[in-house]
Enzyme design. Structure first.
Site, PDB file in Angstrom:
ATOM      1  N   CYS A   1      46.132  -8.365  -4.544  1.00 21.95           N
ATOM      2  CA  CYS A   1      45.439  -8.356  -5.844  1.00 21.95           C
ATOM      3  C   CYS A   1      43.927  -8.488  -5.640  1.00 21.95           C
ATOM      4  O   CYS A   1      43.131  -7.823  -6.318  1.00 21.95           O
ATOM      5  CB  CYS A   1      45.931  -9.504  -6.719  1.00 21.95           C
ATOM      6  SG  CYS A   1      47.705  -9.506  -7.034  1.00 21.95           S
TER       7      CYS A   1
ATOM      8  N   CYS B   1      48.163 -12.617  -5.108  1.00 24.71           N
ATOM      9  CA  CYS B   1      48.146 -12.597  -3.646  1.00 24.71           C
ATOM     10  C   CYS B   1      46.921 -11.847  -3.148  1.00 24.71           C
ATOM     11  O   CYS B   1      46.095 -11.372  -3.944  1.00 24.71           O
ATOM     12  CB  CYS B   1      49.409 -11.946  -3.100  1.00 24.71           C
ATOM     13  SG  CYS B   1      49.584 -10.216  -3.591  1.00 24.71           S
TER      14      CYS B   1
ATOM     15  N   CYS C   1       3.398   1.633   2.822  1.00 23.18           N
ATOM     16  CA  CYS C   1       4.688   0.969   2.624  1.00 23.18           C
ATOM     17  C   CYS C   1       5.637   1.877   1.848  1.00 23.18           C
ATOM     18  O   CYS C   1       6.813   2.008   2.193  1.00 23.18           O
ATOM     19  CB  CYS C   1       4.499  -0.341   1.873  1.00 23.18           C
ATOM     20  SG  CYS C   1       3.431  -1.533   2.697  1.00 23.18           S
TER      21      CYS C   1
ATOM     22  N   CYS D   1       0.840  -1.193   0.000  1.00 23.23           N
ATOM     23  CA  CYS D   1       0.000   0.000   0.000  1.00 23.23           C
ATOM     24  C   CYS D   1       0.879   1.249   0.000  1.00 23.23           C
ATOM     25  O   CYS D   1       2.106   1.171   0.067  1.00 23.23           O
ATOM     26  CB  CYS D   1      -0.929   0.013   1.210  1.00 23.23           C
ATOM     27  SG  CYS D   1      -0.039   0.034   2.778  1.00 23.23           S
TER      28      CYS D   1
ATOM     29  N   ASP E   1      10.001 -24.029  10.754  1.00 23.59           N
ATOM     30  CA  ASP E   1      11.340 -24.119  11.352  1.00 23.59           C
ATOM     31  C   ASP E   1      12.225 -22.948  10.935  1.00 23.59           C
ATOM     32  O   ASP E   1      13.281 -22.731  11.535  1.00 23.59           O
ATOM     33  CB  ASP E   1      12.039 -25.420  10.912  1.00 23.59           C
ATOM     34  CG  ASP E   1      11.348 -26.656  11.456  1.00 23.59           C
ATOM     35  OD1 ASP E   1      10.801 -26.581  12.564  1.00 23.59           O
ATOM     36  OD2 ASP E   1      11.340 -27.685  10.758  1.00 23.59           O
TER      37      ASP E   1
ATOM     38  N   ASP F   1      13.192 -28.933   8.930  1.00 23.35           N
ATOM     39  CA  ASP F   1      12.843 -29.090   7.511  1.00 23.35           C
ATOM     40  C   ASP F   1      11.617 -28.313   7.077  1.00 23.35           C
ATOM     41  O   ASP F   1      11.337 -28.230   5.889  1.00 23.35           O
ATOM     42  CB  ASP F   1      12.619 -30.565   7.178  1.00 23.35           C
ATOM     43  CG  ASP F   1      11.283 -31.076   7.727  1.00 23.35           C
ATOM     44  OD1 ASP F   1      10.880 -30.609   8.819  1.00 23.35           O
ATOM     45  OD2 ASP F   1      10.661 -31.925   7.076  1.00 23.35           O
TER      46      ASP F   1
ATOM     47  N   ASP G   1      14.392 -30.785  15.124  1.00 21.43           N
ATOM     48  CA  ASP G   1      12.936 -30.819  14.993  1.00 21.43           C
ATOM     49  C   ASP G   1      12.547 -32.292  14.868  1.00 21.43           C
ATOM     50  O   ASP G   1      13.320 -33.090  14.339  1.00 21.43           O
ATOM     51  CB  ASP G   1      12.515 -30.050  13.743  1.00 21.43           C
ATOM     52  CG  ASP G   1      11.030 -30.175  13.466  1.00 21.43           C
ATOM     53  OD1 ASP G   1      10.236 -29.834  14.347  1.00 21.43           O
ATOM     54  OD2 ASP G   1      10.682 -30.646  12.363  1.00 21.43           O
TER      55      ASP G   1
END
Length: 845
Positions: free
Chosen positions: A74, A71, A6, A3, A733, A729, A509
């Site tokens: 760089c 190195c 936001c 909206c 979670d 999973d 879990d």
């Protein structure tokens, strides 16, 4: 954005930043325009302000291969060059992998400009996106260095006779074909400085002009230039002394040889990822009606039906529609045992069909496939370095200037006080027989003081190797992340690799992690009318009126209500009803009550299916089913109450199967001294029954935890500085995975969980948690080994060179050997098998 509010929030957040002139956020188009002064505020800070306001600005990432880096300096130069391009948010350059990981605004970044910025910094970006049609930067660098090794070897070979004469083997003639040997040496050394030396001279100038820094090229350029200029001055008669053209030649050749070996090692270290991409099928057989046609892989589209014969690779990710077979997924999951596949099951592109013909519907193609995702995840991991590397980078930034200052200081001190220092140098040489002052020292019978000072300057410059320090961490983490990927473990970054080894507890879990997450209906128990508190029976002979208040009626009501849910318990109830041939009614006004159950209107009646809290909140007494509920829960089953129009009518129960490896994994974690806990939204009795079965202490069970409270539960466990690895999973979670010190998502999990996690397991086996921990420990141990040898090398040999005990040619050889030894040690790590703990030399922990 949803909206105008936001839009206003974003405009206010960004507009508050110093340096921002004008902000316009349009929620209708999901776009925003910002006018800002890049000298005052960066694009990354603007993105951070938007994210802190609770929104997600679009960002993408891309990997660019870069050649010519030698190195850490760089890498820093390239990072600054890339981040200076408009639209780039952040650049992370890994010189061990010869790659840059670039995060950018997809709407405002021109990658041709990024490539140009890298070239302007003096390096060589590999343009384009087709990985298969271009060589890696490491391979190109290897081929370039090999050509230099061969050409330099031809020019250096004549100096073998000079070195032999210096060692008393043979006699060096004064002239060759009428030309004085000194001028022949000069000509060869000049050609070497113009070819091999040019690489180091240009690298040193690039570092100085582009970033005002000194690097390894600076040390080699200074060391060889000192020897070349000094020898030329002696040849021209400007000063007295000996010629060191042979030292210049061998220094350049030895270090170039070392660069080739280093580039070769880099190419080998990245071979595993390239091999993984090369495993993709080149063609696919498409079923089009009654016809079969073979098309290139890039022409396969989502929903195409593919035919996969025995022995063929599955062209792309998909779902089996017809046929049964075993599929070898070892290149993706590290699991050597083929996995049985049947209709409805997913297959991964590039895996091998062992037997039987499969008809597979393509679900992901191109860059969206699992193989491409693995490669992208590993490259992302390699671009994010652990904290220890940040410390090494800080040390490296001051290392080269300190080496130059040390070399100049000792050269001057030797020139001013040769006799005093000679006593120290010769005493050390007497103590260590292989060391003695170069040329006999700056005393009578030795070499002139000016010549000895030049030797000290060149040797002290050449012996130091910032390369070995810079390579120690990225070389090990590059190999470690590749080992992880080929064993089905994907780390989000090398910083995660470092953190994973320091955990104190592992929190699992329950459903889908310790258990298979494949619930099956086990019990349907009606609660007779006489067992309730006199609830009325429907007078119209409806769904649950007596005598229909039986198993069939209870299950029909529960399954009809649950038909709108995707929860594993809901699917088990619906599948159980269909298996028994029970017709289901449509569920209307379906409502999911998180952590409690569901509410729906079925055949005009309000049906509730859920736990005791759901019944209590709706004024329904669960007491008549208490004994039944307790019995089922003690058996490790998840029991749910069923009510219709305010009356309790029955109980349905489902059970999950504990994974075979869960008990073994919990026991092994315990042996490591880790606390193992379990979090679940299930009831206390069921949770404790599962905990007993897998070997988790019942005191470490957190049961009845609502989805929105899992993150709080993890944070409470972490209170008191305990570092937790959370393994889950599901969508619910994701907050807990983010809150944990390390979040681990199993491969069968949702995209949300995987995105929130620091580690992704390609298999849904909790035993792979052990793999992740072992790989983390092994990789960081390898980093420590590399750092030890790199530091020990520099700490030991820099003083030796400063005391005049090391010939410049040998210093160059030692410099080349130090970085090669680090890469060799890292490559030896490729043989590690994460099914076992890492042991040094196969014996020592």
């Amino acid at each position: 954005m949803s909206c105008a509010t936001c839009s206003g929030t974003i405009e206010e957040a960004v507009g508050s930043l110093a340096g921002v002139g004008e902000v316009d956020a349009n929620f209708a188009t999901d776009e925003g325009t910002v006018a800002y002064d890049p000298e005052v505020v960066s694009l990354a800070e603007i993105y951070a302000a938007i994210e802190e306001a609770g929104y997600e600005p679009a960002r993408e990432s891309r990997t660019i291969e870069i050649g010519g880096m030698s190195c850490a300096t760089c890498a820093e130069t390239n990072e600054r060059a890339i981040e200076s391009v408009p639209g780039v948010l952040e650049a992370s350059v890994n010189f061990a992998a010869d790659e840059a990981r670039v995060e950018y605004n997809p709407a405002g970044t021109d990658f041709e400009t990024v490539y140009d910025a890298i070239e302007d910094a003096g390096y060589e970006p590999v343009r384009g996106d087709d990985e298969e049609e271009r060589e890696s930067a490491a391979q190109r660098e290897m081929q370039k260095q090999w050509r230099l090794v061969i050409a330099g070897g031809v020019l250096t070979a004549p100096f073998v006779f000079v070195m032999a004469a210096m060692l008393g083997v043979g006699v060096l003639p004064e002239t060759v074909l009428g030309l004085p040997v000194g001028w022949i040496e000069f000509a060869l050394a000049t050609l070497l400085m113009a070819t091999l030396g040019r690489e180091f001279l240009s690298g040193a100038w690039r570092a100085l002009s582009k970033s005002r820094r000194a690097n390894m090229d600076t040390l080699v350029a200074m060391g060889t230039s000192v020897g070349y200029v000094y020898s030329t001055a002696v040849l021209l008669g400007a000063i007295t002394g000996g010629l060191y053209f042979e030292a210049v030649a061998f220094i350049l050749w030895f270090i170039t040889l070392g660069n080739w070996l280093e580039a070769r090692s880099k190419a080998q270290a990245s071979d595993a990822l390239r091999t993984l991409l090369e495993m993709e099928a080149e063609e696919a057989t498409i079923i089009d009606g009654d016809e079969e046609r073979t098309v290139p892989l890039k022409e396969v589209a989502v929903s195409d039906l593919m035919k996969v014969r025995p022995g063929e690779r599955v062209p792309t990710d998909g779902v089996v529609r017809e046929g049964e077979s075993a599929v070898d997924e070892s290149m993706v999951t590290g699991e050597s045992v083929p996995v049985e596949k049947a209709a409805g099951e997913e297959v991964i592109g590039s895996t091998i069909n062992e037997n039987g013909v499969l008809l597979v519907e393509a679900t992901k193609v191109g860059s969206d496939t699992a193989i491409q995702g693995i490669v992208e995840r590993v490259k992302e991991a390699q671009s994010r370095q652990p904290d220890i590397q940040r410390l090494v980078d800080k040390v490296s930034a001051y290392f080269v200037p300190a080496v130059i200052a040390n070399a100049v200081l000792w050269a001057v001190v030797w020139a001013l006080a040769p006799n005093a220092l000679y006593g120290v140098s010769s005493a050390l040489g007497a103590w260590i027989p292989v060391l003695e002052p170069v040329g006999g020292g700056p005393v009578a019978g030795g070499i002139p003081v000016s010549e000895f000072s030049m030797v000290v300057l060149a040797s002290a410059l050449l012996i130091a190797c910032p390369c070995a320090l810079g390579l120690a961490t990225p070389a090990a983490t590059m190999v470690g992340s590749t080992i992880a990927a080929t064993n089905g473990v994907l780390f989000k970054g090398s910083d995660v690799l470092e953190r994973a080894r320091g955990i104190d507890a592992v929190v699992f879990d329950k459903t889908g992690t310790l258990t298979r997450g494949e619930m099956e209906l086990t019990d349907v128990v009606p609660v007779r009318e006489t067992e309730t508190d006199g609830g009325e029976v429907a007078s119209d002979g409806g769904l649950l009126a007596e005598p229909e208040r039986d198993e069939t009626a209870v299950l029909a009501a529960a399954a009809s209500a649950e038909s709108g849910s995707e929860h594993p318990l809901a699917r088990a109830i619906v599948e159980g009803a269909r298996t028994r041939g029970i017709a289901l009614d449509d569920a209307e006004e379906f409502e999911n009550v998180p952590g409690h159950g569901v509410r729906a209107t079925v055949a005009g009646r309000e049906v509730l299916v859920g736990n005791r809290k759901l019944m209590d909140e709706n004024g329904i007494d669960p007491a008549p089913a208490a004994e039944t509920m307790e019995r089922l829960e003690r058996e490790g089953k998840t029991a749910m109450l069923v009510a219709s129009d305010g009356a309790l009518v029955g109980v349905v129960a489902a059970a999950d199967t504990v994974r075979e490896s869960a008990k073994r994994t919990v026991a092994e974690l315990g042996k490591r001294g880790l606390d193992v806990l379990m979090i679940t939204g299930d009831n206390e009795r069921t949770a404790r029954a599962v905990a007993r079965e897998v070997g988790i202490d019942e005191a470490n069970v957190r049961a009845g935890v609502l989805p929105e409270d899992k993150a709080d539960a993890v944070e409470s466990i972490q209170a008191g500085d305990k570092r937790v690895m959370m393994v889950g999973d599901g969508v619910n979670d994701a907050p807990a995975l983010t809150a944990a010190h390390i979040g681990v998502a199993v491969g069968s999990g949702t995209d949300v969980a995987i995105e929130s996690a620091d580690v992704t397991l390609m298999r849904d086996d909790p035993a792979d948690v052990l793999k992740a921990i072992r790989i983390s420990e092994a990789t960081i141990r390898k980093v420590h080994q590399n750092l030890f040898w790199a530091l020990a090398y520099n700490a030991t040999l820099i003083p030796v060179a400063s005391l005049g005990l090391l010939n410049p040619a040998l210093a160059g050889l030692a410099m080349a050997g130090s970085s090669v030894s680090v890469m060799t040690n890292s490559l030896a790590f490729r043989a590690y098998d994460p099914h076992e703990d890492y042991r040094l030399l196969g014996r020592f922990r």
